[in-house]
Design a protein around this motif. Structure first.
Motif, PDB file in Angstrom:
ATOM      1  N   VAL A 282       0.503  -0.804  -0.074  1.00 61.19           N
ATOM      2  CA  VAL A 282       0.116  -0.255   0.169  1.00 61.19           C
ATOM      3  C   VAL A 282       0.668   1.587  -0.117  1.00 61.19           C
ATOM      4  CG1 VAL A 282      -1.796   1.559   1.267  1.00 61.19           C
ATOM      5  CG2 VAL A 282      -2.619  -0.977   0.976  1.00 61.19           C
ATOM      6  N   ALA A 283       2.054   0.879   0.865  1.00 64.20           N
ATOM      7  CA  ALA A 283       3.113   2.548   1.045  1.00 64.20           C
ATOM      8  C   ALA A 283       3.229   2.418  -0.365  1.00 64.20           C
ATOM      9  CB  ALA A 283       3.926   2.244   2.468  1.00 64.20           C
ATOM     10  N   ASN A 284       3.745   1.732  -1.262  1.00 68.07           N
ATOM     11  CA  ASN A 284       4.510   1.627  -2.607  1.00 68.07           C
ATOM     12  C   ASN A 284       3.610   2.108  -3.008  1.00 68.07           C
ATOM     13  OD1 ASN A 284       7.096  -0.175  -1.535  1.00 68.07           O
ATOM     14  ND2 ASN A 284       6.174  -2.173  -2.057  1.00 68.07           N
ATOM     15  N   ALA A 285       2.110   1.998  -3.590  1.00 66.79           N
ATOM     16  CA  ALA A 285       1.249   1.940  -4.282  1.00 66.79           C
ATOM     17  C   ALA A 285       0.890   4.225  -3.791  1.00 66.79           C
ATOM     18  CB  ALA A 285       0.144   1.487  -3.823  1.00 66.79           C
ATOM     19  N   LEU A 286       1.446   4.299  -3.296  1.00 64.95           N
ATOM     20  CA  LEU A 286       0.699   5.868  -2.243  1.00 64.95           C
ATOM     21  C   LEU A 286       2.564   6.601  -3.204  1.00 64.95           C
ATOM     22  CD1 LEU A 286      -0.404   5.177   0.752  1.00 64.95           C
ATOM     23  CD2 LEU A 286      -1.732   6.283  -1.067  1.00 64.95           C
ATOM     24  N   ALA A 287       3.371   5.620  -2.754  1.00 66.93           N
ATOM     25  CA  ALA A 287       4.822   6.988  -3.227  1.00 66.93           C
ATOM     26  C   ALA A 287       4.563   6.912  -4.991  1.00 66.93           C
ATOM     27  CB  ALA A 287       5.766   5.686  -2.596  1.00 66.93           C
ATOM     28  N   ALA A 288       4.347   5.761  -5.491  1.00 65.47           N
ATOM     29  CA  ALA A 288       4.410   5.854  -7.071  1.00 65.47           C
ATOM     30  C   ALA A 288       2.825   6.951  -7.792  1.00 65.47           C
ATOM     31  CB  ALA A 288       3.927   4.479  -7.850  1.00 65.47           C
ATOM     32  N   SER A 289       2.018   6.626  -6.773  1.00 61.98           N
ATOM     33  CA  SER A 289       0.806   7.396  -6.993  1.00 61.98           C
ATOM     34  C   SER A 289       1.467   9.191  -6.880  1.00 61.98           C
ATOM     35  CB  SER A 289      -0.492   7.122  -6.117  1.00 61.98           C
ATOM     36  OG  SER A 289      -0.788   6.250  -6.337  1.00 61.98           O
ATOM     37  N   LEU A 290       1.545   9.333  -5.850  1.00 62.57           N
ATOM     38  CA  LEU A 290       2.373  11.004  -5.384  1.00 62.57           C
ATOM     39  C   LEU A 290       3.623  10.937  -6.934  1.00 62.57           C
ATOM     40  CD1 LEU A 290       2.808  10.724  -1.658  1.00 62.57           C
ATOM     41  CD2 LEU A 290       1.423  12.540  -3.754  1.00 62.57           C
ATOM     42  N   ALA A 291       4.206  10.293  -6.964  1.00 59.47           N
ATOM     43  CA  ALA A 291       5.520  10.621  -8.343  1.00 59.47           C
ATOM     44  C   ALA A 291       4.539  11.184  -9.810  1.00 59.47           C
ATOM     45  CB  ALA A 291       6.361   9.133  -7.915  1.00 59.47           C
ATOM     46  N   VAL A 292       3.701  10.546 -10.216  1.00 60.22           N
ATOM     47  CA  VAL A 292       3.353   9.942 -10.998  1.00 60.22           C
ATOM     48  C   VAL A 292       2.423  11.460 -11.291  1.00 60.22           C
ATOM     49  CG1 VAL A 292       3.465   8.039 -11.862  1.00 60.22           C
ATOM     50  CG2 VAL A 292       1.306   8.526 -10.859  1.00 60.22           C
ATOM     51  N   ARG A 293       1.302  11.267 -10.327  1.00 57.43           N
ATOM     52  CA  ARG A 293       0.597  12.651 -10.429  1.00 57.43           C
ATOM     53  C   ARG A 293       1.179  14.686 -10.625  1.00 57.43           C
ATOM     54  NH1 ARG A 293      -3.822  14.214  -5.915  1.00 57.43           N
ATOM     55  NH2 ARG A 293      -1.504  15.018  -4.236  1.00 57.43           N
TER      56      ARG A 293
END
Length: 449
Positions: A282-293
């Motif tokens: 979940v943390a990895n998904a949130l990190a990736a989401s912030l980066a691409v957004r």
């Protein structure tokens, strides 16, 4: 730019894995003379050497010519070469410029392609793959490179460049990357690791800190609000900071009461629809989401991408059920912190396969995670005795022999509804060529059942 560094001398490449081969080809393509060497001399390396040798490229296997390396204008090092290796010591003593292969590739790209750089102790590869997947979902031409996918030097040699790069960087690479300056930099977490290669934990963290060496007020950084070591490392770094958390509100966070992943107040996905095990993912998904957004991908595309992602091989990868037990391949867990994360993701009783080549960390750190949940630990490989001593009395520990014997014993111990978790907390080099071979053997065993 590269030619100006090398001057009238030749370039030296140390190590002939995929990164080293890519560096040789890039340097030769720049019209430079190249000396490349590797301590190995296997038939596979001989075949690689035969494809590289030319009028401008000299290949040496079975050792390094230290005098020749000391005389090179530029030394390019593969990430598998330790900083204290004699070849690198000779280059440093001579005052030579030393670059990681990823640094060479980025210099050759001359800033033409923005990149999201991901580092950290755990979750680098998964987060980098998620970044690439989310960019693809957002219809952006992306390449995953560095420690995952393509060497950056190969990417730089291509005729068609992507719009963006998802770049995984290890501490070994960052050690020799003086110009790294990502469009977005991601720090997943920090924990003790590679203590067989670093004299002090501070030295390992110092290499991670190199990601931020060229920070400007325009830099964008994504980091872990739940990890005190990460918070401390980034607190003085200039730029815009985005933080993720699985424990409370942040720029990207897991709203546990509602079972929803959020970016700020915006709900992007129900946790139940993210097909990855564990809070760490979940943390990895949130990190990736912030980066691409931060680079323009909409929340709609982020949600679609997270729902369609699949576990990477060897990283908490469910490989199948046998006799009613779920077998999970986490062979990439080569340190205790990784295994802690894997164990925390288990929602059922489990048998843990722990062992390999010891990396200097105490296994007693696992005890709070194992007590009352782990049916048994099967300790194997060179670290078996140390594991048994560290866990003595806290959990049932059995010693395994061959890897097949370990798997047979796990099958006998697991009950219907249990999991069998290969999360070794050790390197694989005592019994296997690498963690991939170890994980493939595990998968093949399950498939045969």
């Amino acid at each position: 730019m590269i030619r100006s560094v090398v001057g009238q001398r030749e370039a030296a490449v140390i190590g002939l894995g995929a990164s080293g081969v890519a560096a040789v080809r890039l340097l030769e393509g720049e019209g430079l003379r190249v000396y490349a060497s590797d301590t190995g001399s296997t038939p596979a390396l001989e075949r690689v050497a035969a494809t590289l040798r030319s009028g401008r490229v000299t290949i040496e296997l079975g050792g390094h010519d230290l005098e020749r390396i000391a005389g090179a204008g530029l030394v390019v090092v593969s990430p598998g070469v330790p900083p204290g290796a004699p070849a690198l010591a000779a280059a440093r003593l001579a005052g030579r410029t030393i670059w990681a292969e990823a640094e060479l590739g980025l210099r050759a790209l001359r800033g033409q392609v923005p990149y999201v750089a991901v580092t950290g102790t755990n979750g680098k590869t998964t987060t980098t793959a998620l970044v690439a997947h989310l960019f693809e979902e957002g219809r952006r031409a992306v390449v995953a490179a560095g420690n995952i996918g393509m060497p950056v030097s190969d990417l730089a040699r291509g005729d068609v460049l992507p719009e963006v790069i998802a770049l995984e960087l290890s501490s070994f690479q960052l050690h020799d990357m003086p110009s790294v300056q990502p469009a977005v930099g991601v720090l997943t977490n920090l924990a003790p690791d590679h203590l067989d290669r670093y004299a002090r934990l501070e030295d390992y963290y110092a290499d991670k800190r190199r990601l931020f060496a060229n920070a400007t007020p325009e830099s964008i950084w994504v980091s872990n609000a739940d990890d005190p070591a990460s918070v401390e490392l980034v607190e003085q770094v200039v730029g815009r900071h985005l933080r993720f958390s699985v424990t409370g509100p942040a720029d990207g966070w897991y709203d546990r009461s509602a079972g929803v992943l959020r970016l700020g107040e915006t709900a992007i996905l129900l946790r139940a629809r993210l097909p990855l095990l564990g809070d760490h993912n979940v943390a990895n998904a949130l990190a990736a989401s912030l980066a691409v957004r931060a680079l323009g991908v909409s929340t709609e595309f982020i949600a679609r991408g997270l729902e369609s992602v699949r576990a990477l091989p060897h990283r908490l990868e469910p490989v199948g059920e046998a006799d009613g037990a779920l077998w999970i391949n986490d062979s990439k867990a080569t340190n205790v912190a990784s295994t802690e994360v894997a164990v925390a993701a288990m929602d059922r009783p489990f048998v843990l396969l722990l062992g390999g080549r010891h990396k200097g960390e105490p296994y007693a750190r696992l005890v709070p995670r194992l007590s009352g949940r782990c049916r048994a630990v099967i300790a194997f490989g060179e670290a078996a005795e140390t594991i048994e001593d560290d866990l003595d009395g806290a959990v049932r520990v059995e010693r395994g022999g061959s890897f097949t014997a370990v798997l047979d014993r796990a099958r006998a111990l697991a009950r219907p509804g249990d999991a069998v978790l290969l999360s070794p907390a050790c390197s694989s080099y005592d019994m296997f060529a690498n963690y991939l071979e170890r994980g493939d053997r595990f998968r093949a065993y399950v498939e045969a059942l």
